[in-house]
Design an enzyme around this catalytic site. Structure first.
Site, PDB file in Angstrom:
ATOM      1  N   ASP A   4      56.011  53.822  14.542  1.00 45.55           N
ATOM      2  CA  ASP A   4      55.052  54.923  14.687  1.00 45.55           C
ATOM      3  C   ASP A   4      53.896  54.524  15.601  1.00 45.55           C
ATOM      4  OD1 ASP A   4      56.374  56.747  12.904  1.00 45.55           O
ATOM      5  OD2 ASP A   4      55.651  55.539  11.238  1.00 45.55           O
TER       6      ASP A   4
ATOM      7  N   HIS B  71      55.645  48.194   6.899  1.00 49.67           N
ATOM      8  CA  HIS B  71      56.900  48.939   6.750  1.00 49.67           C
ATOM      9  C   HIS B  71      57.529  48.568   5.423  1.00 49.67           C
ATOM     10  CE1 HIS B  71      60.822  50.673   7.661  1.00 49.67           C
ATOM     11  NE2 HIS B  71      60.288  51.251   8.708  1.00 49.67           N
TER      12      HIS B  71
END
Length: 402
Positions: free
Chosen positions: A343, A298
């Site tokens: 996700d 991320h």
């Protein structure tokens, strides 16, 4: 008297004061990697690199008389809505991960909107779906959910006579109608006053109480995430004076991008691939070829996405395959140093619920409307046009031809 050496480190109070920002904003800069921090010796607090603080200060405050051609590598806006910390996003000072234990998306929205007036989600506050909008839903029944929502929203502003209401309560009520309209359009149902997690569960996993609770938790975790690409796009759009329906189209269009909402389906394909066969060999093959692992890493969370850790733990309790909820993330993190992000967690959740790839993006869109409305309201209240300047890197001016 000799000049004293510049300090190497600043306390949180000193760093925040030098930048003229709040402690929450300071932590946001740290989470983005723009300011380095480390534990304070013999203390539970942290100290911050003075050189990083001053470099950021210089980028934010150019010399007098110099146009702000490019303040920093990323645009920065003041907001009271949310920020990102090492423990996950904060919604007006409340940890989203803790909020997900008990709250609904509607309650998270009310917090993000900072509204204390009448309940914007009262049963009677439903969006109007005129004949043209219903026709679009019917005609786009086989289209992707985001495309269908964009098409319907293009007509929604004209169908709502209060779309430009300027009062705080009026804007909140419009936001609630927007959320319900987007959900109904994506689910191909009529607008309902039921909590959104129940509407989604009825459409996607009817009769599954565990699914209903998991969807509720995921919606709260996804409600807002500061100035991500779709939210910043929406703020730019609404700063021109658009209504929230038209501005949401801009947010949805940005969400479609493969580097934003499109990351969900890629993670879902990874989950599908990891579901069978030798987990270790599959991971090793991807890593050895230098292939990027979708759903891992991320740009903000360097030590793991707290939203993903929370949701994966909830999925394990709800009966998700340990191979996917725990073993695969552990192997991939050990091999790459990257942690699972939201996700990946959503992809595991959709597999548990038996839903086709693509539903994770649809869920993301329905949840994020809450944050988009919050940022839209805040930007309208600021009443300023977002107009950043470009940093020119082209050729120098040509000489006179006289």
């Amino acid at each position: 008297m000799k000049n004293l050496p510049e300090p190497l480190y600043l306390s949180a109070r000193e760093a925040a004061a030098e930048l003229a920002i709040s402690p929450a904003s300071l932590y946001a800069y740290v989470s983005r990697g723009m300011i380095r921090s480390e534990p304070e010796p013999q203390s539970r607090g942290k100290r911050y690199r003075a050189e990083d603080v001053r470099a950021l200060k210089n980028r934010r405050a150019p010399p007098a008389g110099v146009a702000r051609a490019g303040e920093a590598d990323m645009p920065v806006l003041d907001t009271a809505i949310s920020t990102i910390t090492e423990a996950g996003p904060l919604y007006r000072g409340v940890h989203a991960v803790a909020l997900a234990d008990h709250a609904t998306l509607e309650q998270a929205a009310t917090l993000l909107w900072d509204t204390s007036g009448p309940d914007a989600f009262a049963a009677g506050n439903l969006p109007v779906m005129n004949a043209a909008m219903c026709a679009i839903v019917s005609a786009t029944a086989e289209a992707a959910a985001i495309e269908r929502a964009i098409a319907v929203l293009a007509l929604a502003g004209d169908a709502d006579p209060t779309a430009f209401n300027r009062s705080a309560d009026g804007r909140a009520r419009t936001g609630a109608r927007l959320m319900r309209l987007v959900a109904a359009t994506i689910l191909k149902t009529q607008p309902s006053s039921l909590p959104l997690h129940r509407q989604i569960a009825q459409g996607w996993a009817p009769g599954n109480a565990a699914a209903t609770d998991l969807i509720r938790r995921a919606l709260v975790l996804l409600a807002d995430h500061e100035l991500n690409a779709s939210t910043y796009t929406l703020r730019c759009a609404i700063s021109t004076g658009l209504n929230i329906y038209d501005a949401a189209i801009a947010g949805l269009a940005a969400l479609k991008g493969p580097k934003h909402g499109g990351a969900g389906p890629r993670a879902a394909h990874l989950v599908k691939d990891l579901a069978d066969g030798s987990l270790a060999s599959k991971v090793r093959e991807r890593v050895s070829t230098g292939e990027r692992i979708p759903g891992f890493g991320h740009s903000v969370y360097k030590n793991g996405d707290p939203r993903a850790a929370y949701l994966l733990a909830a999925l394990s309790k709800a009966g998700a395959e340990e191979r996917l909820a725990a073993e695969a993330p552990s192997l991939i993190t050990e091999a790459t140093g990257l942690y699972p992000n939201i996700d990946y967690a959503l992809a595991v959740m959709m597999r548990l619920l038996g839903l086709p790839i693509g539903h994770e993006t649809a869920l993301f869109a329905m949840a994020r409307t809450a944050g988009w409305v919050a940022h839209g309201i805040e930007q309208l209240r600021a009443d300023t046009l977002i107009r950043p300047r470009a940093r020119y890197v082209g050729p120098a001016p040509r000489g006179s031809t006289d």
